[in-house]
Design an enzyme around this catalytic site. Structure first.
Site, PDB file in Angstrom:
ATOM      1  N   HIS A 306      70.267   1.492  32.536  1.00 44.45           N
ATOM      2  CA  HIS A 306      70.022   1.000  33.891  1.00 44.45           C
ATOM      3  C   HIS A 306      68.836   1.753  34.477  1.00 44.45           C
ATOM      4  O   HIS A 306      68.658   2.948  34.213  1.00 44.45           O
ATOM      5  CB  HIS A 306      71.260   1.214  34.771  1.00 44.45           C
ATOM      6  CG  HIS A 306      71.223   0.467  36.063  1.00 44.45           C
ATOM      7  ND1 HIS A 306      70.581   0.952  37.181  1.00 44.45           N
ATOM      8  CD2 HIS A 306      71.753  -0.745  36.430  1.00 44.45           C
ATOM      9  CE1 HIS A 306      70.719   0.084  38.182  1.00 44.45           C
ATOM     10  NE2 HIS A 306      71.407  -0.945  37.755  1.00 44.45           N
ATOM     11  N   ASP A 363      76.083  -5.421  34.055  1.00 43.38           N
ATOM     12  CA  ASP A 363      75.679  -6.758  33.613  1.00 43.38           C
ATOM     13  C   ASP A 363      76.321  -7.126  32.282  1.00 43.38           C
ATOM     14  O   ASP A 363      76.643  -8.292  32.040  1.00 43.38           O
ATOM     15  CB  ASP A 363      74.152  -6.840  33.492  1.00 43.38           C
ATOM     16  CG  ASP A 363      73.451  -6.631  34.817  1.00 43.38           C
ATOM     17  OD1 ASP A 363      73.838  -7.309  35.786  1.00 43.38           O
ATOM     18  OD2 ASP A 363      72.539  -5.800  34.895  1.00 43.38           O
TER      19      ASP A 363
END
Length: 428
Positions: A306, A363
């Site tokens: 991330h 995600d």
């Protein structure tokens, strides 16, 4: 005296105030830099620039911390539903029982869309992306509900808040029904927020719809972990558009457009596409992982690592267990889920990923959960927008209530041609 930073520009030395946040974050205040020196700063993408001081969300990427209004996301996910978290973000405190009941009731009064808006869906192509429909329809709300457009009128803003949170699931579900040629299902206000949305998505008039409590719980959790995430691309867009005193409908519509980008809200779609690609090429996870490690390869591992979190994404930690529990209980015969679980296991045990802290992020798991619920892939980002709605609203409100509010207007350094003389067309 507060701490000062010193900036040396040639022979001049300038003192700039240092701002400290409640969690000991520090920033150098450069707001007077251009006025005093003629200089500006350059920061492509604003990745090292603080655009505001905010009391809504605290994010510590190095230590994997996410808090809404001071409450750890882990505690909110266990103890609250999405509507309660929405109240917390927008109003700053967890509601009392009476406040929460009143908030739910006000939302229920605004779930229906104006009947004339149904005609909008007839104007879109059958294969129109739901995010295009969502942003267009939210913007169009300003034409149907002109009694809630003034950002300086607290009562109008409050009414607009109820309408946005209540109507977004209806708008989203209608876009899906349109795409598959099924009739719209009206909201049913005795159901909770997530139950109502799933019913509008999957029920048909010719038979009863049975609500799956596991799907409701999973969706509720996903909406909570997506509810706000500090000054990201779409949130910054909402603030920037709102800084011009554009109404809340218009500001949120702009945020939806920003979220649509594959580098922002579309990342969970990319995860499923990756898993499908692995499946279509034989399902060899190890081969795919080896290609992802190869710098000369164009293969990318989606849903791992991330930009902000340099540790494990705390949101992923929360929904990982839900994801695994949902897949195990439902026993859905889909090779995508087997590939996802195998890929997760490899990434969590492989030194290459561990050393680079490429942990599965929100995600990765959210895409798998949406697929398990039966949400089509082009609706993933729409659900992200549903979750992010209270955060966008809270950020917009905070900006408008700030005494230092001003219209957003970034500067630039011009690198084009110097002054040139115009030549008539026949001399060029």
């Amino acid at each position: 005296m507060s701490e000062m930073a010193k900036l040396q520009l040639g022979d001049r030395q300038l003192e700039l105030p240092v701002i400290e946040g409640s969690e000991q974050e520090h920033a150098v205040d450069i707001s007077a830099l251009r006025a005093q020196t003629g200089y500006i700063t350059i920061d492509e993408g604003y990745v090292n620039t603080g655009s505001t001081q905010s009391a809504i969300t605290y994010l510590d990427g190095e230590n994997g911390i996410l808090r809404y209004r001071g409450y750890p996301i882990e505690q909110l996910a266990v103890n609250c539903d999405f509507v309660e978290v929405s109240y917390l973000l927008i109003y700053g405190e967890l509601p009392t029982r009476q406040q929460l009941d009143e908030f739910r009731q006000k939302l229920r009064r605004h779930t229906l869309l104006h009947e004339d808006m149904s005609a909008f869906y007839d104007g879109f192509p059958r294969d129109a992306h739901p995010m295009a429909i969502l942003s267009s329809t939210v913007s169009a709300l300003s034409t149907f509900y002109q009694d809630s457009l003034d950002p300086r009128d607290d009562e109008q803003v409050e009414l607009c808040i109820y309408r946005l949170i209540a109507k977004l699931p209806t708008i989203a579900a209608y876009s899906y029904k349109k795409s598959i040629g099924q009739p719209f299902i009206y909201p049913q206000n005795n159901l909770n927020y997530c139950q109502n949305f799933l019913r509008m998505m999957f029920a048909v008039p010719c038979e009863p719809y049975e609500i799956d409590c596991d799907f409701v719980d999973a969706l509720n959790l996903l909406l909570i972990v997506h509810a706000d995430h500090e000054q990201n691309c779409s949130t910054s867009t909402v603030r920037m558009v709102g800084s011009s005193n554009a109404n809340l409908f218009a500001s949120i519509s702009a945020g939806i457009c920003a979220l649509w980008g594959p580098l922002h809200g579309g990342a969970n779609e990319a995860v499923i596409r990756m898993l499908e690609d692995i499946r279509d090429n034989g399902g060899n996870v190890k081969k795919y992982v080896d290609m992802a490690k190869d710098k000369s390869s164009k293969v990318r591992l989606m849903g791992f690592g991330h930009r902000v979190y340099k540790n494990y994404d705390p949101r992923a930690t929360i929904i990982k267990d839900v994801c695994n529990r949902l897949l195990k209980k439902r026993n859905i015969p889909d090779p995508i889920f087997e590939i996802a679980q195998e890929l997760e296991e490899v990434a969590l045990s492989d030194d290459y990923f561990i050393e680079r802290k490429l942990y599965p992020n929100v995600d990765f798991y959210s895409g798998v959960i949406y697929r398990a619920i039966g949400i089509p892939m082009d609706m993933f980002t729409v659900l992200f927008a549903m979750g992010r709605m209270p955060g966008w609203i809270a950020q917009w409100l905070e900006m408008h209530r700030s005494e230092s509010k001003r219209i957003a207007r970034p500067r630039q350094i011009y690198t084009g041609e110097k002054e040139r003389q115009f030549k008539p067309l026949d001399q060029r």
